[in-house]
Design an enzyme around this catalytic site. Structure first.
Site, PDB file in Angstrom:
ATOM      1  N   ASN A 123       3.636  10.094 -11.214  1.00 44.91           N
ATOM      2  CA  ASN A 123       3.920  10.888 -10.023  1.00 44.91           C
ATOM      3  C   ASN A 123       5.428  10.859  -9.830  1.00 44.91           C
ATOM      4  O   ASN A 123       5.982   9.847  -9.411  1.00 44.91           O
ATOM      5  CB  ASN A 123       3.194  10.283  -8.810  1.00 44.91           C
ATOM      6  CG  ASN A 123       3.603  10.971  -7.509  1.00 44.91           C
ATOM      7  OD1 ASN A 123       4.252  12.019  -7.527  1.00 44.91           O
ATOM      8  ND2 ASN A 123       3.206  10.378  -6.392  1.00 44.91           N
ATOM      9  N   LYS A 147       7.128  12.377  -7.707  1.00 41.16           N
ATOM     10  CA  LYS A 147       7.532  12.572  -6.301  1.00 41.16           C
ATOM     11  C   LYS A 147       8.657  13.613  -6.254  1.00 41.16           C
ATOM     12  O   LYS A 147       8.672  14.518  -7.094  1.00 41.16           O
ATOM     13  CB  LYS A 147       7.907  11.225  -5.657  1.00 41.16           C
ATOM     14  CG  LYS A 147       6.799  10.181  -5.883  1.00 41.16           C
ATOM     15  CD  LYS A 147       6.906   8.959  -5.026  1.00 41.16           C
ATOM     16  CE  LYS A 147       5.732   8.021  -5.326  1.00 41.16           C
ATOM     17  NZ  LYS A 147       5.680   6.867  -4.451  1.00 41.16           N
ATOM     18  N   HIS A 158      -2.025  11.807  -1.003  1.00 38.23           N
ATOM     19  CA  HIS A 158      -1.096  10.698  -1.265  1.00 38.23           C
ATOM     20  C   HIS A 158      -0.652  10.111   0.079  1.00 38.23           C
ATOM     21  O   HIS A 158      -0.483  10.840   1.058  1.00 38.23           O
ATOM     22  CB  HIS A 158       0.114  11.194  -2.068  1.00 38.23           C
ATOM     23  CG  HIS A 158       0.957  10.062  -2.580  1.00 38.23           C
ATOM     24  ND1 HIS A 158       1.842   9.400  -1.766  1.00 38.23           N
ATOM     25  CD2 HIS A 158       0.996   9.450  -3.787  1.00 38.23           C
ATOM     26  CE1 HIS A 158       2.412   8.419  -2.484  1.00 38.23           C
ATOM     27  NE2 HIS A 158       1.910   8.428  -3.704  1.00 38.23           N
ATOM     28  N   GLU A 194       2.076   9.272   1.170  1.00 38.27           N
ATOM     29  CA  GLU A 194       3.291   9.887   1.741  1.00 38.27           C
ATOM     30  C   GLU A 194       2.949  11.207   2.442  1.00 38.27           C
ATOM     31  O   GLU A 194       3.608  11.586   3.406  1.00 38.27           O
ATOM     32  CB  GLU A 194       4.341  10.076   0.629  1.00 38.27           C
ATOM     33  CG  GLU A 194       4.929   8.720   0.213  1.00 38.27           C
ATOM     34  CD  GLU A 194       5.372   8.612  -1.237  1.00 38.27           C
ATOM     35  OE1 GLU A 194       5.544   9.646  -1.902  1.00 38.27           O
ATOM     36  OE2 GLU A 194       5.533   7.469  -1.712  1.00 38.27           O
ATOM     37  N   GLU A 246      -4.196   3.236  -3.943  1.00 32.48           N
ATOM     38  CA  GLU A 246      -2.774   2.916  -3.816  1.00 32.48           C
ATOM     39  C   GLU A 246      -2.543   2.196  -2.487  1.00 32.48           C
ATOM     40  O   GLU A 246      -2.390   2.850  -1.439  1.00 32.48           O
ATOM     41  CB  GLU A 246      -1.931   4.198  -3.836  1.00 32.48           C
ATOM     42  CG  GLU A 246      -2.023   4.974  -5.136  1.00 32.48           C
ATOM     43  CD  GLU A 246      -0.762   5.795  -5.379  1.00 32.48           C
ATOM     44  OE1 GLU A 246      -0.167   5.633  -6.452  1.00 32.48           O
ATOM     45  OE2 GLU A 246      -0.356   6.566  -4.496  1.00 32.48           O
ATOM     46  N   GLY A 302       6.385   1.615  -4.094  1.00 32.50           N
ATOM     47  CA  GLY A 302       7.842   1.658  -4.082  1.00 32.50           C
ATOM     48  C   GLY A 302       8.481   0.391  -3.544  1.00 32.50           C
ATOM     49  O   GLY A 302       9.672   0.349  -3.265  1.00 32.50           O
ATOM     50  N   SER A 345       3.716   0.185  -7.564  1.00 34.86           N
ATOM     51  CA  SER A 345       4.621  -0.672  -8.341  1.00 34.86           C
ATOM     52  C   SER A 345       4.039  -1.086  -9.692  1.00 34.86           C
ATOM     53  O   SER A 345       4.311  -2.191 -10.177  1.00 34.86           O
ATOM     54  CB  SER A 345       5.058  -1.898  -7.534  1.00 34.86           C
ATOM     55  OG  SER A 345       5.755  -1.487  -6.362  1.00 34.86           O
TER      56      SER A 345
HETATM   57  P1  13P Z   1       5.534   3.325  -7.268  1.00 39.53           P
HETATM   58  O1  13P Z   1       4.961   3.165  -8.647  1.00 39.53           O
HETATM   59  O2  13P Z   1       6.970   3.772  -7.267  1.00 39.53           O
HETATM   60  O3  13P Z   1       5.260   2.151  -6.395  1.00 39.53           O
HETATM   61  O4  13P Z   1       4.736   4.557  -6.599  1.00 39.53           O
HETATM   62  C1  13P Z   1       3.352   4.552  -6.654  1.00 39.53           C
HETATM   63  C2  13P Z   1       2.886   5.866  -6.178  1.00 39.53           C
HETATM   64  O5  13P Z   1       2.997   6.207  -5.024  1.00 39.53           O
HETATM   65  C3  13P Z   1       2.303   6.775  -7.168  1.00 39.53           C
HETATM   66  O6  13P Z   1       1.677   7.851  -6.563  1.00 39.53           O
END
Ligand code: 13P
Length: 247
Positions: free
Chosen positions: A9, A11, A94, A96, A165, A171, A209
């Protein structure tokens, strides 16, 4: 045994120049792998990335889709439009999107429906916040989030991918331990088993992560069928190491 799925992803990262370097390195390094690989890219780059991966064993995913079918929804992109660009997967719900764009369980379920109707596999994201985990609400939260999607999609639920997740691991460099992740994955698997006889076919990905150092242990768990990778998907060597760990 089903193949693992490793999905990146990106982002809101990338540019024409950077994407080309990254995707070419992934194509060169991926070879004839035995796991499924996808990259979920920002909308404007779908055409570029689709061209770069065509016939190379890497699928393209989008990061969001409209819950509406067509019409006066300025700024929205429909599932059928994504399909026009060869999109195979689409993230829905997601954290976010839930957090910054107020997406409710009902909206997420509608998005999954739109994707499925267009022949796109929704990657349905669920996960608890740190406060929810500390309050002992993890199972309740993820089950509520998944239940909305099961309820809206009926027998088609066997066509989705689920991604667990934990919000506190995204992150942050904090990964759920393999045992913590497996525990939640097994809860989700049981919930899927109650909804469809095909539950064991469904990929349940872990995200938060995930990196080259922790991927193998996470991916060795019974109910972890792959990864949804954020930061580490932006570095070709790191992402290729995760793919290798899944093979
Ligand atoms: P990270 O791997 O940067 O923690 O992000 C995970 C994520 O949100 C994947 O959709």
């Amino acid at each position: 045994m089903k193949k693992k799925l490793i999905a990146g992803n990106w982002k809101m990262n990338g540019s024409l120049v950077v994407n080309e370097i990254l995707v070419k390195a992934l194509v060169a390094g991926n070879g004839q792998g035995t796991c499924l690989v996808a990259v979920c890219v920002p909308g404007p780059y779908l055409a570029q990335v689709q061209q770069l991966v065509a016939g190379k064993g890497i699928d393209v995913g989008a990061q969001d889709v409209s819950s509406h079918e067509v019409g006066a929804f300025t700024g929205e992109v429909s599932a059928v439009m994504l399909r026009d660009f060869g999109v195979r997967y689409c993230l829905v719900g997601h954290s976010e999107r839930r957090q910054y764009h107020g997406e409710t369980d009902a909206v997420v379920a509608a998005k999954a429906q739109r994707a499925l109707a267009a022949g796109i596999t929704p990657i349905v994201c669920v996960g608890e916040t740190l406060a929810e985990r500390e309050a002992g609400l993890t199972e309740e939260v993820v089950k509520r989030q998944l239940a909305a999607v099961i309820h809206a999609n009926g027998h088609c639920i066997s066509e989705v991918v689920v991604a667990y997740e934990p919000v506190w691991a995204i992150g942050t460099g904090k990964t759920a331990s393999a045992a913590q992740a497996q525990q939640v994955h097994s809860v989700l698997r049981s919930q899927l088993r109650a909804a469809t006889p095909q539950a064991d076919r469904i990929h349940i990905l872990y995200g938060g992560s995930m990196n080259a150092a922790n991927a193998a242990e996470l991916l060795a768990q019974t109910d972890i069928d792959g990864g949804l990778v954020g930061g580490a998907a932006l570095k070709s060597a790191e992402f290729l190491s995760i793919i290798a760990a899944a093979q």
